[in-house]
Design a protein around this motif. Structure first.
Motif, PDB file in Angstrom:
ATOM      1  N   ASN A 162     -16.001  -5.649  15.836  1.00 56.50           N
ATOM      2  CA  ASN A 162     -16.933  -6.240  16.612  1.00 56.50           C
ATOM      3  C   ASN A 162     -18.400  -6.268  16.381  1.00 56.50           C
ATOM      4  OD1 ASN A 162     -17.488  -6.736  19.268  1.00 56.50           O
ATOM      5  ND2 ASN A 162     -18.099  -4.632  19.991  1.00 56.50           N
ATOM      6  N   ARG A 163     -18.395  -6.718  14.715  1.00 57.15           N
ATOM      7  CA  ARG A 163     -19.824  -6.558  14.299  1.00 57.15           C
ATOM      8  C   ARG A 163     -20.004  -8.192  14.036  1.00 57.15           C
ATOM      9  NH1 ARG A 163     -21.189  -2.727   9.592  1.00 57.15           N
ATOM     10  NH2 ARG A 163     -23.124  -3.422  10.037  1.00 57.15           N
ATOM     11  N   HIS A 164     -21.300  -8.489  14.163  1.00 58.70           N
ATOM     12  CA  HIS A 164     -21.590 -10.026  13.883  1.00 58.70           C
ATOM     13  C   HIS A 164     -21.809 -10.187  12.550  1.00 58.70           C
ATOM     14  CE1 HIS A 164     -24.242 -13.695  14.186  1.00 58.70           C
ATOM     15  NE2 HIS A 164     -23.830 -13.689  15.298  1.00 58.70           N
ATOM     16  N   GLN A 165     -20.544 -10.933  12.080  1.00 59.02           N
ATOM     17  CA  GLN A 165     -20.406 -11.172  10.551  1.00 59.02           C
ATOM     18  C   GLN A 165     -20.045 -12.589  10.280  1.00 59.02           C
ATOM     19  OE1 GLN A 165     -20.804  -8.907   8.264  1.00 59.02           O
ATOM     20  NE2 GLN A 165     -20.645  -7.209   9.368  1.00 59.02           N
ATOM     21  N   GLU A 166     -20.028 -13.113   9.091  1.00 57.18           N
ATOM     22  CA  GLU A 166     -19.419 -14.600   8.933  1.00 57.18           C
ATOM     23  C   GLU A 166     -17.862 -14.210   9.130  1.00 57.18           C
ATOM     24  OE1 GLU A 166     -19.956 -18.284   7.506  1.00 57.18           O
ATOM     25  OE2 GLU A 166     -21.413 -16.615   7.125  1.00 57.18           O
ATOM     26  N   LEU A 167     -17.389 -15.235   9.745  1.00 56.65           N
ATOM     27  CA  LEU A 167     -16.096 -15.227  10.305  1.00 56.65           C
ATOM     28  C   LEU A 167     -14.901 -16.233   9.765  1.00 56.65           C
ATOM     29  CD1 LEU A 167     -16.530 -15.051  14.209  1.00 56.65           C
ATOM     30  CD2 LEU A 167     -16.243 -13.028  12.610  1.00 56.65           C
ATOM     31  N   GLY A 168     -13.651 -15.830   9.795  1.00 54.66           N
ATOM     32  CA  GLY A 168     -12.594 -16.775   9.333  1.00 54.66           C
ATOM     33  C   GLY A 168     -11.733 -16.612  10.290  1.00 54.66           C
ATOM     34  N   PHE A 169     -10.752 -17.685  10.570  1.00 54.55           N
ATOM     35  CA  PHE A 169      -9.884 -17.849  11.438  1.00 54.55           C
ATOM     36  C   PHE A 169      -8.492 -17.299  10.924  1.00 54.55           C
ATOM     37  CE2 PHE A 169      -6.605 -19.950  14.232  1.00 54.55           C
ATOM     38  CZ  PHE A 169      -6.784 -19.074  15.506  1.00 54.55           C
ATOM     39  N   PHE A 170      -7.834 -16.183  11.250  1.00 58.35           N
ATOM     40  CA  PHE A 170      -6.527 -15.690  10.947  1.00 58.35           C
ATOM     41  C   PHE A 170      -5.630 -16.026  11.679  1.00 58.35           C
ATOM     42  CE2 PHE A 170      -4.459 -11.362   9.883  1.00 58.35           C
ATOM     43  CZ  PHE A 170      -3.669 -11.835   8.995  1.00 58.35           C
ATOM     44  N   ASN A 171      -4.700 -16.927  11.171  1.00 53.98           N
ATOM     45  CA  ASN A 171      -3.554 -17.349  12.025  1.00 53.98           C
ATOM     46  C   ASN A 171      -2.232 -16.669  11.589  1.00 53.98           C
ATOM     47  OD1 ASN A 171      -2.527 -19.006  14.227  1.00 53.98           O
ATOM     48  ND2 ASN A 171      -1.653 -20.213  12.442  1.00 53.98           N
ATOM     49  N   VAL A 172      -1.613 -15.967  12.267  1.00 54.34           N
ATOM     50  CA  VAL A 172      -0.304 -15.139  11.852  1.00 54.34           C
ATOM     51  C   VAL A 172       0.788 -15.808  12.651  1.00 54.34           C
ATOM     52  CG1 VAL A 172       0.819 -13.043  11.624  1.00 54.34           C
ATOM     53  CG2 VAL A 172      -1.511 -12.949  11.492  1.00 54.34           C
ATOM     54  N   LYS A 173       1.786 -16.392  11.961  1.00 54.94           N
ATOM     55  CA  LYS A 173       3.242 -16.707  12.473  1.00 54.94           C
ATOM     56  C   LYS A 173       3.691 -15.552  13.163  1.00 54.94           C
ATOM     57  CE  LYS A 173       7.508 -19.167  11.268  1.00 54.94           C
ATOM     58  NZ  LYS A 173       8.251 -19.625   9.983  1.00 54.94           N
ATOM     59  N   LEU A 174       4.124 -15.891  14.374  1.00 57.20           N
ATOM     60  CA  LEU A 174       5.135 -14.384  15.025  1.00 57.20           C
ATOM     61  C   LEU A 174       6.399 -14.396  14.681  1.00 57.20           C
ATOM     62  CD1 LEU A 174       3.732 -15.338  18.618  1.00 57.20           C
ATOM     63  CD2 LEU A 174       2.681 -13.801  17.013  1.00 57.20           C
ATOM     64  N   LYS A 175       6.743 -13.263  14.684  1.00 55.84           N
ATOM     65  CA  LYS A 175       8.100 -12.683  14.572  1.00 55.84           C
ATOM     66  C   LYS A 175       9.034 -13.477  15.122  1.00 55.84           C
ATOM     67  CE  LYS A 175      10.737  -8.505  13.859  1.00 55.84           C
ATOM     68  NZ  LYS A 175      10.716  -6.890  13.938  1.00 55.84           N
ATOM     69  N   GLY A 176      10.192 -13.875  14.573  1.00 59.35           N
ATOM     70  CA  GLY A 176      11.092 -14.648  15.201  1.00 59.35           C
ATOM     71  C   GLY A 176      11.124 -16.176  15.554  1.00 59.35           C
ATOM     72  N   SER A 177       9.751 -16.598  15.057  1.00 60.50           N
ATOM     73  CA  SER A 177       9.226 -18.084  14.845  1.00 60.50           C
ATOM     74  C   SER A 177      10.291 -18.994  13.957  1.00 60.50           C
ATOM     75  CB  SER A 177       8.038 -18.203  14.612  1.00 60.50           C
ATOM     76  OG  SER A 177       7.218 -17.829  15.428  1.00 60.50           O
ATOM     77  N   SER A 178      10.878 -20.045  14.400  1.00 60.26           N
ATOM     78  CA  SER A 178      11.712 -20.694  13.498  1.00 60.26           C
ATOM     79  C   SER A 178      11.048 -22.112  13.337  1.00 60.26           C
ATOM     80  CB  SER A 178      12.989 -21.226  13.992  1.00 60.26           C
ATOM     81  OG  SER A 178      12.761 -21.735  15.328  1.00 60.26           O
ATOM     82  N   PRO A 179      11.386 -22.906  12.172  1.00 58.43           N
ATOM     83  CA  PRO A 179      10.829 -24.267  12.071  1.00 58.43           C
ATOM     84  C   PRO A 179      10.760 -24.828  13.062  1.00 58.43           C
ATOM     85  CG  PRO A 179      12.176 -23.494  10.032  1.00 58.43           C
ATOM     86  CD  PRO A 179      12.552 -22.521  11.054  1.00 58.43           C
TER      87      PRO A 179
END
Length: 215
Positions: A162-179
């Motif tokens: 919760n601090r003002h910083q240089e950001l990246g977008f972190f994208n996580v594949k959810l458990k149980g996801s399939s192609p």
């Protein structure tokens, strides 16, 4: 030599530093003694709230923060808290690799260089794959999360610290996801690993995120 029992975790130390800085700024800008006493009292209460339990001796140690007038004395006090830090539990490369079985060529961060007392969660970015890896202690072991990290080239508030910083977008594949049924969860987080650990004051957002991705 006084027997020291560690009880302060990294995020709690960050709270103490934050309140100490708030107190110092007030001392430099406010002359009214009643206002100063109120701020001292509030700063200590905010520190207490970061802990689930404190015994009398621990409270007395933390209350000392409110007694200082000069910046160098306050810094000496903060330095004196270092022996009371509970370090992040050390993990081996083998333990970490087992958390990410699908990452066949996982390059683990240099564990010997980790500042364990000032770490809330381990994290590193594999530059070759643009993947962020997170390791967090739980129930005597560890959980691991990995996902794609994309730089935004923008500043904003990190979901974890919760601090003002240089950001990246972190994208996580959810458990149980399939192609055939892809689902994921993304959050904006710090690009800087050290800055995030130095800034985090509340475990709630990080633990909520880990729970939401099935960890």
């Amino acid at each position: 030599m006084q027997n020291v029992t560690p009880f302060i975790r990294n995020h709690q130390l960050n709270v103490i530093h934050k309140q100490a800085n708030f107190l110092l700024k007030t001392l430099r800008s406010v002359a009214d003694r009643k206002v100063l006493e109120s701020v001292r009292h509030t700063a200590v209460l905010n520190v207490f709230e970061a802990f689930d339990h404190l015994d009398a001796g621990q409270k007395e140690l933390l209350e000392r923060m409110s007694a200082f007038e000069a910046a160098h004395d306050l810094q000496d006090y903060l330095d004196s808290l270092e022996p009371y830090l509970l370090p992040f539990p050390e993990a081996t490369s083998q333990q970490i690799q087992k958390l990410f079985p699908k990452a066949k060529k996982l390059k683990v961060l240099e564990l010997a260089a980790v500042d364990y007392p000032h770490t809330t969660y381990l994290r590193w970015i594999d530059i070759a794959t643009n993947r962020l890896f997170i390791v967090y202690p739980r129930a005597g072991g560890f959980v691991g999360v990995e996902g794609r990290m994309t730089s935004t080239n923008k500043k904003g508030f990190c979901m974890f610290c919760n601090r003002h910083q240089e950001l990246g977008f972190f994208n996580v594949k959810l458990k149980g996801s399939s192609p055939d049924n892809l689902s994921s969860l993304g959050q904006y987080v710090c690009m800087d690993d050290l800055a995030c650990n130095k800034g985090i004051t509340d475990l709630g957002p990080l633990e909520k995120f880990l729970a939401s991705v099935g960890k």
